[in-house]
Design an enzyme around this catalytic site. Structure first.
Site, PDB file in Angstrom:
ATOM      1  N   ASP A 229      42.186  17.486  49.024  1.00 57.74           N
ATOM      2  CA  ASP A 229      41.217  18.470  48.989  1.00 57.74           C
ATOM      3  C   ASP A 229      40.491  18.654  47.334  1.00 57.74           C
ATOM      4  O   ASP A 229      41.599  18.125  46.375  1.00 57.74           O
ATOM      5  CB  ASP A 229      41.689  19.848  49.511  1.00 57.74           C
ATOM      6  CG  ASP A 229      40.602  20.908  49.664  1.00 57.74           C
ATOM      7  OD1 ASP A 229      39.398  20.624  49.522  1.00 57.74           O
ATOM      8  OD2 ASP A 229      40.930  21.997  50.330  1.00 57.74           O
TER       9      ASP A 229
HETATM   10  C1  BGC Z   1      37.528  23.113  50.551  1.00 58.34           C
HETATM   11  C2  BGC Z   1      37.286  21.691  51.234  1.00 58.34           C
HETATM   12  C3  BGC Z   1      36.073  21.348  50.857  1.00 58.34           C
HETATM   13  C4  BGC Z   1      36.047  20.800  49.360  1.00 58.34           C
HETATM   14  C5  BGC Z   1      34.880  20.146  49.062  1.00 58.34           C
HETATM   15  C6  BGC Z   1      37.342  22.614  48.905  1.00 58.34           C
HETATM   16  O1  BGC Z   1      37.500  23.926  48.349  1.00 58.34           O
HETATM   17  O2  BGC Z   1      38.701  23.647  50.705  1.00 58.34           O
HETATM   18  O3  BGC Z   1      37.148  22.359  52.650  1.00 58.34           O
HETATM   19  O4  BGC Z   1      35.573  20.164  51.739  1.00 58.34           O
HETATM   20  O5  BGC Z   1      36.124  22.143  48.770  1.00 58.34           O
HETATM   21  O6  BGC Z   1      33.811  20.997  48.739  1.00 58.34           O
END
Ligand code: BGC
Length: 690
Positions: A229
């Site tokens: 993530d």
């Molecule tokens: C989130 C993800 C997301 C990623 C990219 C993170 O803060 O937890 O779900 O895909 O950011 O934007």
């Protein structure tokens, strides 16, 4: 040569050509939503985009795209075909803006209604979650766009999300939280997976050999690549960065292929040093690089554009799909004396009020990464204006109107540093749902409760429409109002869908994918601070496998509305269940039952036939009943259909900690068939004979 052989050959070819430092380059993000290029080998940048509700503005160079209803709304449709269509449409939109991977679906389980991201996810139940996720992933990938189920795993709260460790026993981890990931990997073959921010039993998932290499890759046969993530290896970009202390060799050996969006663990000098010191071999490195290259070939990176599926964005077709999803996901919770549907012919005026009447939810980063900004958004007010268009007067005068419609619920903003403290406080009081924060109370805001109760005193024909993405309590007003609709975050066409349901053009058929509790103390994860949101960076999943309806049934707690519940403007009669064979003898065997059902009302409509299993005698403690199959069926008035429903051996199994595998035990199972987790109309006994 088969396409698989062609792909493998291409990967081998590239791998042989790549230098060590080029391989290192492939392991990290280059910019927020893309990876490095190696042009001499035709390796272009791999562009990814959020997310599960449509293509986000923040990851598509600020473009506007179709905004589909929230994940919880999709789950509330209990319609697997719609999930496929939604995935396919999002895949097409991704293609149209030159992205190769959609960061979704979100498969985290609704352990608590307070989780700020409940709206993005599907359900408290792993079966429903996987049944929606599998077609969604297949839909996305039908366009040669990689899906990315996330956040692997046990990421069930936003509070302290970068540092909290989910402390969980092995059976619960597999049976409740890993299950939808496992089934999605086995049945839909997603090409990527995203690890979660949280730790599991004190280990970061992105460095966990047990969760990645041993379970996901070796045991389940995941063929794609694992990415982190965003900023999880730097705790959201913080200075402390405990998470980046992971030695690169540990992450490599665990099977982490891509660190996003910037290198910490896979920082070039750290990789070089570890390699020089012999901490990992090039062969081990190749294992994770190969996975990236394989996905690059699958998404068509090396093919001529004209040979790839054609993308499309913001089409009428996608907008209509968004509306149909919203219509099918709306749940009719209460309808005393059939006050709904309203009639355009017999109604003179309606009064419309409430904080969510004109609110638009599709805004840049609204609620976090899942936000989508559409080219237009039909608010409830706009939808009603279109519907009533000259036939019914729309007013604010509650005393004279035939009916009052109150648009209540929660909000969906992301608290940003630009907001004043006062605004943030108001948002929290209103009940905000977003990434980075959890809700802190189950009820609606005080001002909404007062408004409902005051309005209904003046006009008893007051109907509440809720717009929110997670369960709310209603004890202090539900008795007073004759009707309640749960409309979730309904996407860009939501206002039209709501008006269609209110005026009966669409008969509601949504069913709750989460239990609505009367009060938060009833919820299994809210026993103490250590069970939610945790103390000393640890949150203890003490309720074990008893999540959602399984807990309410075990503890004999009456929910406000049970899992699987939803009313219709018509009535269905479950007539009988037939089986030609009622014995199963293996985990991968499938048995078919047939359920005869009649629409005994006078409106066409859809019902969800739900099948829950009860293990009569088991060597381990099991929930009284578990959802194991369902099917949505459409019936004209007086129509009868006999619907085949599959019962899969593996859905009757439990996770056995001694063999570290799923186990299907011999013996009898009672199938309880009905239209919610507590309303059963038919029963059938089947036997596992293995
Ligand atoms: C989130 C993800 C997301 C990623 C990219 C993170 O803060 O937890 O779900 O895909 O950011 O934007």
């Amino acid at each position: 040569m088969s396409s698989k052989e062609i792909e493998e050959k291409k990967v081998e070819f590239l791998l042989n050509k790549l230098t060590l430092s080029e391989k290192f380059k492939l392991l990290t993000g280059y910019f927020f939503f893309q990876t490095h290029r190696i042009l001499r080998l035709g390796i272009r940048t791999f562009k990814v985009t959020d997310g599960p509700l449509g293509i986000s503005q923040h990851s598509s160079f600020l473009r506007k795209n179709t905004y589909f209803p929230a994940g919880i709304n999709l789950a509330a449709t209990w319609n697997k075909n719609l999930a496929f269509e939604c995935g396919k449409a999002i895949g097409k939109e991704a293609r149209a803006i030159g992205r190769s991977c959609v960061l979704g679906p979100g498969l985290n389980i609704g352990r608590t209604p307070f989780n700020g991201r409940t709206f993005e996810y599907y359900s408290e139940d792993p079966h429903l979650t996987k049944e929606i996720a599998i077609p969604f992933v297949k839909g996305v990938q039908s366009q040669k766009i990689a899906a990315c189920p996330k956040h692997y795993v046990a990421n069930n709260q936003e509070t302290n999300r970068y540092l909290v460790s989910t402390e969980i026993d092995e059976r619960t981890l597999h049976e409740v939280y890993l299950r939808a990931f496992k089934e999605t990997v086995e049945e839909a073959d997603p090409w990527t997976i995203m690890t979660s921010y949280n730790l599991v039993n004190s280990e970061y998932v992105h460095e966990s050999k047990k969760l990645l290499k041993d379970t996901l890759i070796d045991k389940w046969g995941f063929s794609g690549f694992v990415m982190t993530d965003w900023w999880s290896t730097s705790e959201g970009g913080s200075k402390k960065k405990e998470s980046s202390n992971t030695p690169p060799e540990k992450a490599i050996k665990s099977g982490l292929s891509l660190e996003m969006p910037k290198p910490y663990i896979y920082e070039r000098s750290r990789l070089k040093t570890a390699y020089r010191q012999g901490k990992f071999t090039e062969k081990e490195l190749d294992e994770i690089v190969k996975r990236i290259l394989l996905v690059y070939t699958k998404v068509g990176m090396f093919e001529k554009r004209k040979n790839l599926p054609k993308g499309e964005r913001n089409t009428k077709k996608h907008q209509n799909l968004a509306r149909r999803m919203s219509e099918e996901g709306i749940v009719l919770l209460k309808n005393s004396n059939n006050i709904l549907p309203l009639s355009l012919e017999n109604t003179k005026s309606i009064a419309v009020l409430g904080p969510n009447l004109r609110r638009k939810f599709g805004k840049l980063l609204n609620g976090g990464a899942a936000a989508v900004t559409p080219p237009y958004e039909i608010t409830p007010l706009k939808g009603l204006e279109e519907k009533c268009n000259g036939k019914v007067k729309i007013t604010k005068d509650i005393s004279k109107a035939d009916y009052v419609l109150l648009f209540m619920g929660l909000n969906h903003d992301s608290p940003t540093k630009f907001m004043s403290e006062k605004i943030i406080e108001e948002e929290i009081e209103f009940g905000n749902e977003s990434e980075k924060a959890d809700r802190n109370k189950l009820g609606l805001s005080e001002s909404q409760i007062v408004q409902i109760n005051e309005t209904v005193k003046i006009n008893p024909k007051t109907i509440v429409v809720l717009i929110n993405g997670s369960p709310v309590s209603m004890e202090d007003w539900l008795e007073n109002v004759p009707a309640v609709l749960e409309a979730w975050y309904p996407g860009m066409e939501g206002g039209r869908a709501i008006a269609n349901v209110l005026f009966g053009d669409v008969n509601p058929s949504g069913k709750l994918p989460m239990t609505f509790p009367k009060k938060i103390e009833d919820c299994p994860s809210h026993k103490s601070e250590s069970t939610f949101p945790g103390v000393d960076h640890k949150v203890y999943y003490e309720e074990g496998i008893y999540v959602g309806y399984k807990h309410y049934e075990k503890e004999n707690i009456e929910p406000l509305f049970p899992f699987g519940f939803g009313l219709s403007y018509t009535d269905f009669k479950f007539e009988e269940v037939q089986t030609t064979k009622n014995k199963l003898n293996a985990m991968y065997e499938i048995l078919e039952i047939k359920v005869k059902i009649t629409n005994v009302g006078n409106k066409a409509g859809s019902e969800v036939i739900q099948v829950y299993s009860e293990d009569v005698k088991s060597s381990v403690d099991r929930p009284k009943r578990e959802l194991i199959s369902f099917k949505k069926v459409f019936l004209e008035p007086n129509e009868t259909k006999t619907i085949p429903i599959e019962i899969k051996g593996k859905d009757l199994a439990f996770y056995d900690v001694s063999s570290k595998d799923w186990k299907l035990e011999k013996g009898d199972f009672i199938l309880h068939i009905g239209n919610s987790s507590i309303d059963f109309h038919l029963e059938e006994k089947i036997t596992v004979t293995n």
